[in-house]
Design a protein around this motif. Sequence first.
Motif, mmCIF file in Angstrom:
data_model
loop_
_atom_site.group_PDB
_atom_site.id
_atom_site.type_symbol
_atom_site.label_atom_id
_atom_site.label_comp_id
_atom_site.label_asym_id
_atom_site.label_seq_id
_atom_site.Cartn_x
_atom_site.Cartn_y
_atom_site.Cartn_z
ATOM 1 N N ILE A 283 0.836 -1.201 0.000
ATOM 2 C CA ILE A 283 0.000 0.000 0.000
ATOM 3 C C ILE A 283 0.870 1.250 0.000
ATOM 4 O O ILE A 283 0.550 2.255 -0.645
ATOM 5 C CB ILE A 283 -0.956 -0.002 1.211
ATOM 6 C CG1 ILE A 283 -1.922 -1.215 1.137
ATOM 7 C CG2 ILE A 283 -1.747 1.290 1.273
ATOM 8 C CD1 ILE A 283 -2.849 -1.187 -0.058
ATOM 9 N N MET A 284 2.012 1.201 0.699
ATOM 10 C CA MET A 284 2.928 2.341 0.713
ATOM 11 C C MET A 284 3.464 2.616 -0.687
ATOM 12 O O MET A 284 3.549 3.781 -1.115
ATOM 13 C CB MET A 284 4.080 2.084 1.690
ATOM 14 C CG MET A 284 5.002 3.286 1.849
ATOM 15 S SD MET A 284 6.195 3.114 3.211
ATOM 16 C CE MET A 284 7.322 1.941 2.494
ATOM 17 N N LYS A 285 3.820 1.564 -1.422
ATOM 18 C CA LYS A 285 4.306 1.746 -2.787
ATOM 19 C C LYS A 285 3.208 2.298 -3.689
ATOM 20 O O LYS A 285 3.460 3.159 -4.547
ATOM 21 C CB LYS A 285 4.835 0.418 -3.333
ATOM 22 C CG LYS A 285 6.057 -0.145 -2.616
ATOM 23 C CD LYS A 285 7.275 0.722 -2.818
ATOM 24 C CE LYS A 285 8.539 0.120 -2.221
ATOM 25 N NZ LYS A 285 9.084 -0.993 -2.984
ATOM 26 N N LEU A 286 1.981 1.798 -3.535
ATOM 27 C CA LEU A 286 0.866 2.302 -4.344
ATOM 28 C C LEU A 286 0.580 3.765 -4.013
ATOM 29 O O LEU A 286 0.236 4.560 -4.896
ATOM 30 C CB LEU A 286 -0.377 1.449 -4.122
ATOM 31 C CG LEU A 286 -0.304 0.022 -4.658
ATOM 32 C CD1 LEU A 286 -1.544 -0.767 -4.253
ATOM 33 C CD2 LEU A 286 -0.154 0.009 -6.181
ATOM 34 N N ALA A 287 0.727 4.125 -2.749
ATOM 35 C CA ALA A 287 0.550 5.525 -2.355
ATOM 36 C C ALA A 287 1.650 6.396 -2.950
ATOM 37 O O ALA A 287 1.400 7.540 -3.359
ATOM 38 C CB ALA A 287 0.543 5.647 -0.831
ATOM 39 N N SER A 288 2.870 5.859 -3.030
ATOM 40 C CA SER A 288 3.964 6.593 -3.660
ATOM 41 C C SER A 288 3.659 6.841 -5.130
ATOM 42 O O SER A 288 3.943 7.925 -5.664
ATOM 43 C CB SER A 288 5.272 5.808 -3.521
ATOM 44 O OG SER A 288 5.615 5.630 -2.164
ATOM 45 N N GLU A 289 3.082 5.837 -5.784
ATOM 46 C CA GLU A 289 2.690 6.001 -7.194
ATOM 47 C C GLU A 289 1.687 7.134 -7.343
ATOM 48 O O GLU A 289 1.798 7.969 -8.255
ATOM 49 C CB GLU A 289 2.097 4.686 -7.720
ATOM 50 C CG GLU A 289 1.820 4.660 -9.208
ATOM 51 C CD GLU A 289 0.498 5.284 -9.625
ATOM 52 O OE1 GLU A 289 0.334 5.628 -10.817
ATOM 53 O OE2 GLU A 289 -0.390 5.434 -8.749
ATOM 54 N N LYS A 290 0.738 7.175 -6.432
ATOM 55 C CA LYS A 290 -0.292 8.213 -6.489
ATOM 56 C C LYS A 290 0.310 9.606 -6.267
ATOM 57 O O LYS A 290 -0.045 10.578 -6.954
ATOM 58 C CB LYS A 290 -1.361 7.920 -5.429
ATOM 59 C CG LYS A 290 -2.648 8.728 -5.579
ATOM 60 C CD LYS A 290 -3.693 8.248 -4.579
ATOM 61 C CE LYS A 290 -5.023 8.979 -4.775
ATOM 62 N NZ LYS A 290 -5.671 8.628 -6.051
ATOM 63 N N ILE A 291 1.235 9.707 -5.325
ATOM 64 C CA ILE A 291 1.885 10.989 -5.037
ATOM 65 C C ILE A 291 2.694 11.461 -6.247
ATOM 66 O O ILE A 291 2.612 12.619 -6.661
ATOM 67 C CB ILE A 291 2.782 10.871 -3.793
ATOM 68 C CG1 ILE A 291 1.925 10.681 -2.541
ATOM 69 C CG2 ILE A 291 3.668 12.108 -3.641
ATOM 70 C CD1 ILE A 291 2.725 10.331 -1.306
ATOM 71 N N LEU A 292 3.477 10.551 -6.829
ATOM 72 C CA LEU A 292 4.273 10.922 -7.993
ATOM 73 C C LEU A 292 3.384 11.350 -9.150
ATOM 74 O O LEU A 292 3.689 12.324 -9.861
ATOM 75 C CB LEU A 292 5.161 9.745 -8.413
ATOM 76 C CG LEU A 292 6.312 9.393 -7.470
ATOM 77 C CD1 LEU A 292 7.006 8.126 -7.927
ATOM 78 C CD2 LEU A 292 7.315 10.543 -7.392
#
Length: 355
Positions: A283-292
């Motif tokens: 979920i942290m990686k998916l959230a990073s994708e969203k932020i980028l």
Amino acid sequence: MILRELTIRSFRNYNENIFNFSDKINVLYGHNGSGKTNILEAIYMLGNGISFRTRLDRELVQNGNDNYFLRGVFREDGMNYDTNIEIAYQKKIKKVLIDKKEISSRKDLIGRILYVIFLPNDTDLVIAEPKLRRDYFNMLISTISAEYLSVLIKYNKLLKMRNICINTKPNEAYIYNNDIAKLSLYIASENKKYSKILEEKMNEIYKSIFNNENPYSINYQSTIEDIANENEYIKKLENTLQEQMKMRTTYFGIHRAEYQFFYKDSLSRKFSSQGEKRMFTLIMKLASEKILSEYRKKSPILLIDDAMLELDNSRRDNILEYIKTLGQVFITVTEKEKVRNFESGEVFDIENIRN
């Protein structure tokens, strides 16, 4: 952002191969050791200049050779032209070229191609040493902000020089204090800000996938929380110089910061199950994708290497359904039946391609 074409030559277990990829889902199928992860490694290197597995370029060269070559042809969202990135390693010298022009520093490459990578050892972000978490946030923020990257590089350089001074000419350490203080407070502020943004995005994504409420929280501890401004920081550096000399280093500052990850108000490192730790990092990686995507206005490329093995089928399928709504995806699988989750994607049988 999509990778249209990849050329690999004398890299890992590849002789020479050219891949043309789908702009959505790309499944890399093959048994363990066939070379699936090597393709993800090559793609990652074209955007970062270094591997996620080793810092030694000689370990990347195919047996029997003394050089390797990588080329990626990238197309940015909404653009009608390509960007060519090449990495050539020969005679122990590595060159990185963007559209045939050699770059002088890895800093010039970071952030041009956006990636989010999922790896089997991602749970180390929860359980391992704090440096891994610092590195993760530093890379995330640096990819968003060129200013942050420049400040971070300058801070690390000054800190190294100050630590040398502490051990050789301690009475001159003060010449670095002003800059160290200014840069530290900026870096701490940015880390605190983005840790809260990441926490918010994680909970949004978890709710959208599983329809559950806000299980995650992140606590950033900079080790300078008691310092309100530059003058106080400088005073602390001056007042603790004797202790720093005994420890032979600047023992406090953002280079010693820690991130505490919580799941349902419990410290994940100590109390979460292996599956919960795996879910946290996914979920942290998916959230990073969203932020980028939001801050850089372009979609990152997702690289997924057997990162969901410990999840039950239901949770894994939910995650995969969400991932299919994002940008270009590269995913490795060993079991052919899992390919059914990506009927619309391109499937590459790695063992047949290499033979």
